[in-house]
Design an enzyme around this catalytic site. Structure first.
Site, short mmCIF file in Angstrom:
data_model
loop_
_atom_site.label_atom_id
_atom_site.label_comp_id
_atom_site.label_asym_id
_atom_site.label_seq_id
_atom_site.Cartn_x
_atom_site.Cartn_y
_atom_site.Cartn_z
N HIS A 1 -2.13 -80.49 35.45
CA HIS A 1 -3.35 -80.00 34.81
C HIS A 1 -3.79 -78.71 35.50
CE1 HIS A 1 -3.32 -83.96 33.04
NE2 HIS A 1 -4.32 -83.60 32.25
N GLU B 1 -8.80 -92.35 24.48
CA GLU B 1 -9.54 -91.24 25.08
C GLU B 1 -10.95 -91.06 24.53
OE1 GLU B 1 -6.82 -87.71 25.93
OE2 GLU B 1 -5.77 -88.70 24.30
N ASP C 1 -11.64 -86.50 28.05
CA ASP C 1 -12.07 -86.31 26.66
C ASP C 1 -13.23 -87.21 26.28
OD1 ASP C 1 -10.33 -84.25 25.27
OD2 ASP C 1 -8.81 -85.47 26.23
N ARG D 1 -10.13 -77.89 25.42
CA ARG D 1 -9.72 -78.91 26.39
C ARG D 1 -10.85 -79.14 27.40
NH1 ARG D 1 -4.58 -80.75 26.47
NH2 ARG D 1 -2.99 -79.59 25.35
#
Length: 1053
Positions: free
Chosen positions: A154, A676, A717, A888
């Site tokens: 990430h 999520e 998320d 994101r």
């Protein structure tokens, strides 16, 4: 901001910390005077003093004076030229990073000097025994524990790897400087080395000029293993074993590994088109290559150590067999060498094809020092190693060469053929100098070119099996490892490679067998003290890292699998899969899974995106569960999402098995649904129940996965979807429901936590996070991601890595044997529902319903410029829309962290708590905080964020950058932050944020004199850049302020 203070040490010596910060600051100042001039350094010092004075006034509560000083500071910054602003940004950014290095050093130093360490194995084992856990139960629980830490790529690690290594070097020098036995001359040399490192840092470009590739990201992960975890794991396991022996009388079994490692680097293709099947295969093979390379080095050291003669009969027989086999091989080599010399005299008899170019990877240099290095190791897969000036690191570029495979084939099949090739080619009239160089290298690689030199390097093994038997056995292990490594190089380079399993190591057990035999032999001969040294460490490394270092997870979005099945069903004239209802999908998938024929015809032609999905499953089939861990389905929402992957996996394995003429290696991959969004989290339990109610699937789990269902829950998320408080509550309930669903069907469950680094994305101290999980959700098993800058912070140094591994072990053990308490009363759950509902509504009203918010977000933060940082291989958005929904979670949190508003971590919390308190629930909330670990953890993390948020700084961004019509929204949000702080303190009973963590508060205050000017400078540069978007120097200055603020906040997104 996420600090890991609670995980590493509870306190540090601030006197010594301040001394080191002063030392590094003065050395940086000296370097700046030499590099930038005295006048500029004087200006920087005036800025720092002004900032320090403003901070002192604000901490003393003299707000008017603080505001006046801050206006003077902003005015001084606005008058700076761009060149001066760039130098200020660089200087303060480096100072903050050096402070972070000193802080890390002192946490390690404090932990090493403490006779009693809280949360250590010794501490927690003792606590559990005192609480009534029997020694046998404790021993069994530790031995059965299965924790996997999954490192991800990430994009939150903002520091270049080159600079990370330099700061590790500085940490080592600070450690050396602490030694009391240093002479004045030695101490002076340490200072000189520090000056050299700081000078090198100043003269190095801080910014990445190109995006990393997925393979670059994977190399960074492998380097963390080589530089830190490789050393930390044996030390950690010794600690566990020692504590177990002390408290239960039995050490940890030699091959028992409570913790293993996984990776998403090169396997996470969710929204990242750069991660292809080829990339995944290359990364997996590269990971295997690195594992073998590390084992070769360890075996070399071990051979030197185990020089004794006494051994068991079994080991003696094995050594005798190896020597006999070597004698036969020597005889063959002598015959081959004679033949080669004969061929040299008659070159025209050589019939092998003549390569015109050095094959890829023929020369593989190693820049790693023996026994480990602070620098990254060069890896295979490149013809020419080029310096990549964006990073100052080595990157590979392989020239296309149609003949390389055949050249490699000729070497593999006839190692001595190059000798005659060289002679005949040099006599050719068309032969040129470049071909001569290539052929000399080829000759050096051949057996005749290296055999005599190799004998000089490694003396011939004794012919008597009673002499140094361990060296004989380990020499054989090394030879096999070298052949394994060579085979992997050929596979990475797509060269021809025969399948002779006896020539190399395929499984962990094969490598462990001779090592365990050596260990047992030493023990039986009374040399246990030798057995439990380097040999035991190597065995533990093999048991932990296996043949791959870290098994690679694959991740893909559920919609991509549906698109693939659409293409297949349409090709077969069955209709469009995605248009079917859930029951029809399940009927089709179950029927096909029970069948024995492949579903996908070999003749099918599909779109590139669909082909990529099919190729990924083919790669998974070719390498199998020996190389890969789980297949994670992001945005999972139905049982059919899981069965679709099971079917595509089964089909690929059937096809590959048919082509190979043998079974695919390893077993099928675990298929893991990732829930999520809030909606999907609420339905998670129902999806698992539906899956387990299907006979085929339940039997598949029992037969192929030992009755274990793995389920992943996403923190990032869900937080962006509903706000941090609601996300935390929905995650808690989803875990409870999933655990209950699995229990109903007699299936064990492992929960996989997709935590981010920042609190806004589910981050926080590891111990606190594990201890606040629902009862029964951590039953000796746990998987958790470690992302971005947290990987370096937690595992970048061996000492911090050992501490982190211990904390994972003890936290999971406590959660298993003494689970955290559930909510005491049902009305607590009802109260949580009420708070969550109000919190979510408040959050969504602002973020998703307010038409001005999106524009306000773009104006008030540097979000639009984060992409220029080049810190990750994947795009910042899943889709091309400009809304918050497809942004994101990382850039969403990153942008607000830069402005010190940290909005995603607290928005909505104040409204929810106010609603409960207004209804007279104050005492109930205080009781929940004291008695319910989950609620306490949630509130503590929010309080931590409030202690790091800075309203005056956030206000500065609004006043300068936000248009007049949206400034009212900023005022409302700042008022909401004040309200949140007020009601959080009512619940905790604290007078001010971080009252119970004075160490952290003091560390934050020590950074402010450098951090505040960085924020003000960022505002000024953003203002200029928005009037002149093409000014590259201004953009560089902005990116450096982003680096500096991230260093001061100790995290990004």
């Amino acid at each position: 901001m996420t600090d890991i203070t609670d995980d590493v040490a509870e306190d540090i010596s601030f006197q010594l910390f301040d001394d080191d910060c002063r030392l590094l600051g003065n050395l940086l100042k000296d370097v700046l005077q030499r590099e930038a001039g005295t006048n500029l350094v004087d200006k920087l010092e005036k800025i720092r003093v002004l900032s320090q004075s403003a901070c002192n006034m604000r901490q003393a509560g003299i707000e008017d004076m603080a505001e006046l000083l801050e206006k003077q500071l902003a005015s001084a910054l606005s008058k700076m030229t761009l060149e001066e602003a760039l130098t200020l940004a660089r200087a303060f950014s480096h100072h903050l990073t050096l402070m972070g290095t000193a802080e890390t050093h002192h946490r390690v130093r404090k932990g090493g000097n403490m006779a009693y360490v809280a949360k250590s194995c010794d501490d927690i084992f003792n606590q559990l025994l005192q609480a009534g856990v029997s020694p046998d139960e404790l021993y069994s629980s530790v031995c059965k524990q299965e924790v996997e830490i999954v490192l991800t790529a990430h994009p939150t690690q903002i520091n270049r790897r080159t600079l990370q290594y330099k700061h590790i070097r500085i940490a080592h020098l600070l450690d050396y400087n602490d030694r009391p036995d240093l002479s004045p001359e030695d101490r002076e040399m340490v200072i000189e080395d520090l000056v050299r490192e700081i000078t090198s840092i100043w003269q190095t470009d801080e910014l990445r000029r190109e995006k990393p590739t997925p393979v670059d990201e994977a190399r960074a992960g492998l380097n963390i293993v080589e530089q830190s975890l490789w050393k930390a794991v044996p030390h950690y396991l010794r600690r566990v074993s020692s504590a177990l022996k002390k408290h239960t009388g039995k050490p940890l079994p030699l091959t028992c590994t409570p913790i293993k490692f996984g990776s998403w680097m090169g396997g996470d293709r969710d929204g990242n088109p750069n991660v292809t099947a080829k990339v995944t295969k290359d990364v997996s093979l590269l990971s295997r290559w690195m594992a073998i390379d590390l084992y070769v080095r360890e075996v070399d050291s071990l051979r030197f150590e185990l020089s004794m003669n006494r051994c068991s009969d079994k080991l003696s027989r094995l050594a005798h067999e190896i020597l006999e086999a070597n004698d036969e091989e020597d005889h063959r080599d002598h015959w081959n060498e004679s033949m080669s010399r004969s061929q040299l005299k008659h070159p025209n008899q050589q019939a092998s094809p003549l390569p015109t170019k050095l094959p890829a990877g023929a020369h593989l240099p190693s820049c790693a020092e023996k026994g480990g290095s602070e620098h990254p190791r060069l890896m295979p897969g490149a013809d020419h190693k080029q310096l990549n000036h964006k990073d100052g690191e080595i990157s590979s570029s392989t020239e296309s060469n149609g003949g390389s495979c055949s050249a490699r084939s000729s070497i593999a099949s006839s190692p001595n053929s190059s000798a005659s090739s060289l002679v005949s080619m040099t006599r050719s009239p068309s032969f040129n100098s470049s071909q001569l160089v290539a052929q000399r290298k080829l000759f050096a690689e051949s057996q005749i070119g290296r055999s005599s030199f190799q004998k000089l390097l490694e003396p011939k093994l004794p012919h008597l099996p009673g002499i140094a038997p361990y060296r004989v056995v380990l020499g054989d292990v090394k030879d096999k490892l070298l052949r394994t490594r060579r085979r992997l190089e050929l596979l990475i380079e797509d060269g021809p490679c025969e399948h002779y399993p006896m020539d190399y190591y395929e499984t962990t057990d094969q490598l462990l067998e001779p090592l365990l035999l050596s260990y047992e032999s030493l023990q039986s001969c009374g040399s246990g003290v030798l057995a439990d040294g380097r040999l035991a460490d190597l065995i533990r490394r093999v048991a932990t890292f296996g043949m791959v270092l870290m098994k690679l997870d694959l991740r893909q979005e559920s919609g991509r699998h549906a698109e693939t099945l659409d293409a297949i069903t349409r090709y077969l004239d069955m209709g469009t899969y995605s248009e079917w209802d859930e029951e029809k999908k399940l009927d089709f998938l179950t029927r096909e899974l029970k069948g024995k024929r492949p579903l996908v015809p070999s003749s099918i032609e599909v779109a590139p995106d669909v082909k990529e999905v099919l190729d990924t499953f083919r790669t998974a089939a070719e390498l199998g569960s020996d190389s890969f861990g789980a297949y994670v389905i992001s945005m999972a929402s139905n049982a059919s999402d899981v069965l679709a992957v099971e079917l595509l996996q089964k089909d690929a394995r059937l096809a590959v098995s048919g082509e190979l003429g043998r079974a695919c290696p390893g077993g099928t991959l675990r298929v893991v649904p990732l829930f999520e969004t809030v909606k999907d989290l609420r339905g998670a339990g129902s999806v698992i129940r539906k899956l387990l109610s299907i006979d085929w699937y339940r039997q598949h789990i029992i037969k192929n996965h030992n009755g274990h269902q793995e389920v992943m829950v996403g923190y990032s998320d869900s937080g962006k979807d509903a706000g941090r408080f609601t996300a935390a509550w929905e995650l808690y309930k989803a875990q409870e429901d999933v655990v209950a669903a699995c229990k109903e069907y007699g299936i064990k469950v492992t929960l996989f936590h997709g935590r981010g680094g920042s609190i806004g994305r589910g981050g926080g101290p590891t111990y606190l996070a594990i201890q606040s999980q629902p009862p029964g959700s951590v039953m000796g098993t746990l998987r958790s991601t470690e992302q971005g800058e947290m990987v370096q912070a937690k595992f970048g140094l061996p000492q911090t890595a050992v501490r982190q591994l211990e904390i994972y072990t003890t936290a999971v053990l406590l959660a298993t044997l003494r689970p955290p308490l559930p909510p005491r009363e049902e009305k607590w759950r009802n109260l949580m529902e009420d708070i969550s509902k109000i919190s979510c509504q408040c959050y969504r009203n602002v973020v998703y319903e307010n038409p001005e918010f999106l524009s306000y977000f773009h104006e008030a933060t540097p979000e639009a410029d984060l992409g220029f940082l080049n810190i990750g291989s994947r795009p910042t958005r899943r889709k091309s829309s400009t809304g918050i929904g497809h942004l994101r979670a990382i850039p969403w949190v990153f942008a607000w962290t830069q402005t010190r508003f940290v909005l995603p971590a607290w928005l909505g919390v104040g409204a929810g708590l106010k609603g409960a308190i207004d209804k007279g629930q104050t005492e109930e909330l205080k009781a929940m905080y004291k008695e319910w670990p989950f609620f306490q953890s949630t509130i503590d993390l929010i309080e931590m964020v409030l202690g790091k948020a800075d309203i005056p700084i956030a206000k500065r961004y609004d006043e300068v950058l936000v248009s007049e019509k949206r400034q009212e929204l900023g005022r409302q949000l700042r008022s909401e932050l004040i309200t949140t702080g007020k009601f959080v303190l009512v619940v905790t009973g604290h007078e001010k944020p971080l009252q119970n963590n004075r160490s952290l508060r003091k560390l934050i205050e020590s950074r402010l004199p450098f951090l505040n000017p960085m924020n003000m400078l960022q505002v000024e540069i953003l203002k200029r850049l928005r009037c002149d978007d093409d000014n590259l120097k201004a953009r560089d200055a902005l990116l450096i302020t982003i680096n500096g603020i991230a260093a001061g906040m100790r995290n990004t997104g």
